[in-house]
Design an enzyme around this catalytic site. Structure first.
Site, PDB file in Angstrom:
ATOM      1  N   HIS A   1       3.248  -0.333   9.486  1.00 32.42           N
ATOM      2  CA  HIS A   1       2.897   0.364   8.241  1.00 32.42           C
ATOM      3  C   HIS A   1       2.218   1.674   8.637  1.00 32.42           C
ATOM      4  O   HIS A   1       0.988   1.774   8.674  1.00 32.42           O
ATOM      5  CB  HIS A   1       1.974  -0.499   7.378  1.00 32.42           C
TER       6      HIS A   1
ATOM      7  N   GLY B   1     -14.123  -1.797  -3.664  1.00 33.79           N
ATOM      8  CA  GLY B   1     -13.413  -0.537  -3.442  1.00 33.79           C
ATOM      9  C   GLY B   1     -12.332  -0.304  -4.480  1.00 33.79           C
ATOM     10  O   GLY B   1     -12.192  -1.053  -5.458  1.00 33.79           O
TER      11      GLY B   1
ATOM     12  N   ARG C   1      -7.923   7.175  17.775  1.00 33.87           N
ATOM     13  CA  ARG C   1      -7.303   5.904  17.411  1.00 33.87           C
ATOM     14  C   ARG C   1      -8.062   4.716  18.007  1.00 33.87           C
ATOM     15  O   ARG C   1      -8.252   3.694  17.349  1.00 33.87           O
ATOM     16  CB  ARG C   1      -5.843   5.871  17.880  1.00 33.87           C
TER      17      ARG C   1
ATOM     18  N   ARG D   1     -10.376   6.012   8.813  1.00 36.39           N
ATOM     19  CA  ARG D   1     -10.496   6.957   9.923  1.00 36.39           C
ATOM     20  C   ARG D   1     -11.391   8.124   9.488  1.00 36.39           C
ATOM     21  O   ARG D   1     -11.094   8.805   8.508  1.00 36.39           O
ATOM     22  CB  ARG D   1      -9.120   7.496  10.312  1.00 36.39           C
TER      23      ARG D   1
ATOM     24  N   GLY E   1      -9.440  -2.919  -4.565  1.00 35.21           N
ATOM     25  CA  GLY E   1     -10.055  -4.125  -5.122  1.00 35.21           C
ATOM     26  C   GLY E   1     -10.122  -4.042  -6.641  1.00 35.21           C
ATOM     27  O   GLY E   1      -9.757  -4.985  -7.353  1.00 35.21           O
TER      28      GLY E   1
ATOM     29  N   ASN F   1     -12.273  -1.477  13.398  1.00 30.38           N
ATOM     30  CA  ASN F   1     -11.610  -2.492  12.576  1.00 30.38           C
ATOM     31  C   ASN F   1     -11.553  -3.849  13.266  1.00 30.38           C
ATOM     32  O   ASN F   1     -11.592  -4.886  12.590  1.00 30.38           O
ATOM     33  CB  ASN F   1     -10.232  -1.995  12.136  1.00 30.38           C
TER      34      ASN F   1
ATOM     35  N   ASN G   1      -6.011  -0.880   6.651  1.00 25.10           N
ATOM     36  CA  ASN G   1      -5.332  -0.263   7.802  1.00 25.10           C
ATOM     37  C   ASN G   1      -6.199  -0.167   9.043  1.00 25.10           C
ATOM     38  O   ASN G   1      -7.414  -0.055   8.912  1.00 25.10           O
ATOM     39  CB  ASN G   1      -4.874   1.145   7.399  1.00 25.10           C
TER      40      ASN G   1
ATOM     41  N   GLY H   1     -13.500  -6.196   0.501  1.00 18.62           N
ATOM     42  CA  GLY H   1     -13.496  -4.820   0.008  1.00 18.62           C
ATOM     43  C   GLY H   1     -13.301  -4.780  -1.496  1.00 18.62           C
ATOM     44  O   GLY H   1     -12.750  -3.822  -2.045  1.00 18.62           O
TER      45      GLY H   1
ATOM     46  N   ASP I   1       5.689   0.122   1.026  1.00 12.33           N
ATOM     47  CA  ASP I   1       6.718   0.992   1.601  1.00 12.33           C
ATOM     48  C   ASP I   1       8.101   0.616   1.061  1.00 12.33           C
ATOM     49  O   ASP I   1       8.924   1.478   0.767  1.00 12.33           O
ATOM     50  CB  ASP I   1       6.680   0.894   3.131  1.00 12.33           C
TER      51      ASP I   1
HETATM   52  P1  NAX Z   1     -12.038   1.948  -0.488  1.00 13.75           P
HETATM   53  O1  NAX Z   1     -12.787   2.721   0.539  1.00 13.75           O
HETATM   54  O2  NAX Z   1     -12.053   2.380  -1.899  1.00 13.75           O
HETATM   55  O3  NAX Z   1     -12.549   0.424  -0.461  1.00 13.75           O
HETATM   56  C1  NAX Z   1     -12.748  -0.279   0.720  1.00 13.75           C
HETATM   57  C2  NAX Z   1     -13.894  -1.233   0.455  1.00 13.75           C
HETATM   58  O4  NAX Z   1     -14.005  -2.083   1.598  1.00 13.75           O
HETATM   59  C3  NAX Z   1     -15.244  -0.554   0.271  1.00 13.75           C
HETATM   60  O5  NAX Z   1     -15.830  -0.975  -0.942  1.00 13.75           O
HETATM   61  C4  NAX Z   1     -16.062  -1.023   1.477  1.00 13.75           C
HETATM   62  O6  NAX Z   1     -17.432  -1.206   1.159  1.00 13.75           O
HETATM   63  C5  NAX Z   1     -15.378  -2.353   1.776  1.00 13.75           C
HETATM   64  N1  NAX Z   1     -15.585  -2.836   3.142  1.00 13.75           N
HETATM   65  C6  NAX Z   1     -15.671  -2.115   4.289  1.00 13.75           C
HETATM   66  N2  NAX Z   1     -15.913  -2.939   5.322  1.00 13.75           N
HETATM   67  C7  NAX Z   1     -15.958  -4.204   4.822  1.00 13.75           C
HETATM   68  C8  NAX Z   1     -16.192  -5.468   5.402  1.00 13.75           C
HETATM   69  N3  NAX Z   1     -16.431  -5.604   6.723  1.00 13.75           N
HETATM   70  N4  NAX Z   1     -16.179  -6.548   4.597  1.00 13.75           N
HETATM   71  C9  NAX Z   1     -15.955  -6.429   3.267  1.00 13.75           C
HETATM   72  N5  NAX Z   1     -15.754  -5.236   2.664  1.00 13.75           N
HETATM   73  C10 NAX Z   1     -15.745  -4.137   3.434  1.00 13.75           C
HETATM   74  O7  NAX Z   1     -10.528   1.850   0.083  1.00 13.75           O
HETATM   75  P2  NAX Z   1      -9.223   1.394  -0.698  1.00 13.75           P
HETATM   76  O8  NAX Z   1      -8.581   2.559  -1.332  1.00 13.75           O
HETATM   77  O9  NAX Z   1      -9.538   0.213  -1.536  1.00 13.75           O
HETATM   78  O10 NAX Z   1      -8.280   0.979   0.538  1.00 13.75           O
HETATM   79  C11 NAX Z   1      -8.572  -0.159   1.312  1.00 13.75           C
HETATM   80  C12 NAX Z   1      -7.675  -0.207   2.539  1.00 13.75           C
HETATM   81  O11 NAX Z   1      -6.301  -0.323   2.173  1.00 13.75           O
HETATM   82  C13 NAX Z   1      -7.746   1.028   3.419  1.00 13.75           C
HETATM   83  O12 NAX Z   1      -7.842   0.607   4.783  1.00 13.75           O
HETATM   84  C14 NAX Z   1      -6.400   1.700   3.199  1.00 13.75           C
HETATM   85  O13 NAX Z   1      -6.005   2.485   4.301  1.00 13.75           O
HETATM   86  C15 NAX Z   1      -5.523   0.495   3.023  1.00 13.75           C
HETATM   87  N6  NAX Z   1      -4.196   0.678   2.424  1.00 13.75           N
HETATM   88  C16 NAX Z   1      -3.186  -0.089   2.889  1.00 13.75           C
HETATM   89  C17 NAX Z   1      -1.919  -0.064   2.343  1.00 13.75           C
HETATM   90  C18 NAX Z   1      -0.825  -0.935   2.858  1.00 13.75           C
HETATM   91  O14 NAX Z   1       0.291  -0.813   2.362  1.00 13.75           O
HETATM   92  N7  NAX Z   1      -1.061  -1.834   3.831  1.00 13.75           N
HETATM   93  C19 NAX Z   1      -1.602   0.877   1.240  1.00 13.75           C
HETATM   94  C20 NAX Z   1      -2.801   1.352   0.505  1.00 13.75           C
HETATM   95  C21 NAX Z   1      -4.004   1.642   1.355  1.00 13.75           C
HETATM   96  O15 NAX Z   1      -3.836   2.884   1.963  1.00 13.75           O
END
Ligand code: NAX
Length: 347
Positions: free
Chosen positions: A201, A28, A112, A106, A31, A119, A145, A25, A173
């Site tokens: 989380h 994104g 869910r 989501r 990233g 995922n 997530n 990702g 967190d």
């Molecule tokens: P974005 O939507 O900006 O970026 C996600 C990127 O992942 C996109 O560029 C998409 O093309 C890419 N992607 C999707 N499927 C893929 C795959 N199979 N292989 C490679 N790349 C793929 O989201 P962003 O704001 O960067 O957040 C990413 C994730 O972090 C989300 O799931 C978000 O919920 C999660 N988070 C987790 C946190 C934690 O503490 N664990 C906190 C922050 C965030 O909410």
């Protein structure tokens, strides 16, 4: 598995061969906030060269390419190489550190079970590719997530990798909890230690301050002295919901999600794992072996220490009735996620 370059973690400051860091990702938002700090040495240290592998889906490749152009323009002396691909086998080849950020969000009206299935379709194949191609010493952090259950799926898909090498990011967190405590206490955030996040989380997470200290004093005593309210009520009614719902608060105020703080927490997590936690402990999502009566096999957040080689769960902390109830509630959610994934035939 691929041949092993020197490890990320054992002697990072004495190596000249780059550590291979794969970011999924990478095109994104998180990233974009991560790449530059990794290349600057914030994560592995100022003497550790890195080779970045950026994994994206085809529609995300252009964005990753744009970030790579900017990385080049930063002229980071530690950045040995950047490779961009949509093939997990290429992205994880010889990988020492895998930051699994890309996930399926989501969508409107998505149940869910649909979210978990979407995922599982990402983290199952990525886990398998890690098992087939990563270096023997690979360490994995799942950010995307639902992070805990995605980590469980990835670990289950890589049976040849020690499951303790799979972790879920919970550090954001913990950092949020410390920030709230620092503000309430009027104390420097660096003085606050041993805050524990338990469970998932998600909104059910439990930010536990029972063992936390500020400048060596019990946080609960310092709160009682400072706040003009009942501390137990403040913890339940103000502190816990504020920490658990902080992501939504950021979205409301900023107009988009918490990205820089998520990237920062990812860097904190890896840095402590690789270089050690020093004094006190932190929190990370790890595969339970039954510690604190969390059912074996669930990826739950625990209090953890690292000596640089791996995480160890801090055992023997006293858990009172309130803590037990809150831990159990979050762990029940993790068990329900695991059961839903099992029903899909993924585990
Ligand atoms: P974005 O939507 O900006 O970026 C996600 C990127 O992942 C996109 O560029 C998409 O093309 C890419 N992607 C999707 N499927 C893929 C795959 N199979 N292989 C490679 N790349 C793929 O989201 P962003 O704001 O960067 O957040 C990413 C994730 O972090 C989300 O799931 C978000 O919920 C999660 N988070 C987790 C946190 C934690 O503490 N664990 C906190 C922050 C965030 O909410």
């Amino acid at each position: 598995m691929a041949a092993t370059p020197p490890t990320a973690g054992t002697t990072p400051t004495t190596r000249s061969i780059p550590t291979t860091v794969t970011i999924t990702g990478a095109g994104g938002q998180i990233g974009y906030a991560l790449l530059f700090r990794i290349a600057a040495g914030d994560m592995l240290g100022p003497d550790v060269p890195v080779r970045l592998r950026l994994l994206e889906v085809p529609q995300g490749l252009r964005s990753a390419e744009g970030a790579a152009l900017e990385l080049q323009d930063c002229a980071f002396s530690l950045l040995a190489d950047v490779e961009i691909t949509d093939d997990p086998a290429v992205a994880f080849d010889g990988c020492n550190l895998a930051l699994l950020v890309g996930a399926r969000p989501r969508g409107p009206g998505m149940e869910r079970a649909d979210l978990l299935a979407a995922n599982a379709g990402i983290f199952g194949p990525q886990g398998a590719a890690l098992g087939a191609h990563a270096a023997d010493d690979v360490r994995v952090v799942v950010v995307g997530n639902p992070a805990n259950t995605n980590a469980l799926i990835a670990a289950a898909s890589a049976p040849d990798i020690d499951p303790s090498r799979f972790t879920a990011l919970i550090r954001l967190d913990e950092n949020r909890a410390k920030g709230q405590l620092a503000q309430a206490l009027g104390a420097p955030v660096g003085d606050i230690r041993n805050v524990t996040i338990w469970g998932n989380h998600s909104a059910t997470q439990f930010a536990d301050v029972a063992h936390a200290t500020v400048g060596g004093r019990a946080v609960t005593d310092a709160l009682a002295e400072r706040l003009d309210v009942d501390v137990a009520a403040w913890l339940d009614d103000t502190f816990l919901p504020r920490v658990a719902k902080r992501g939504a608060e950021i979205i409301e105020v900023r107009g988009s999600s918490s990205v820089a703080s998520a990237a920062n927490a990812t860097i904190d997590h890896v840095r402590d794992w690789v270089h050690g936690t020093g004094e006190g402990w932190t929190s990370a999502g790890l595969i339970s072996r039954g510690e604190y009566d969390v059912p074996e096999g669930l990826v739950s957040s625990f209090p953890v220490r690292s000596d640089g080689t791996g995480w160890q769960i801090v055992e023997g902390l006293e858990i009172d009735d309130r803590a037990r109830r809150l831990i159990d509630a979050s762990v029940a959610e993790l068990a329900a996620e695991r059961d839903a994934v099992r029903e899909l035939g993924v585990l």
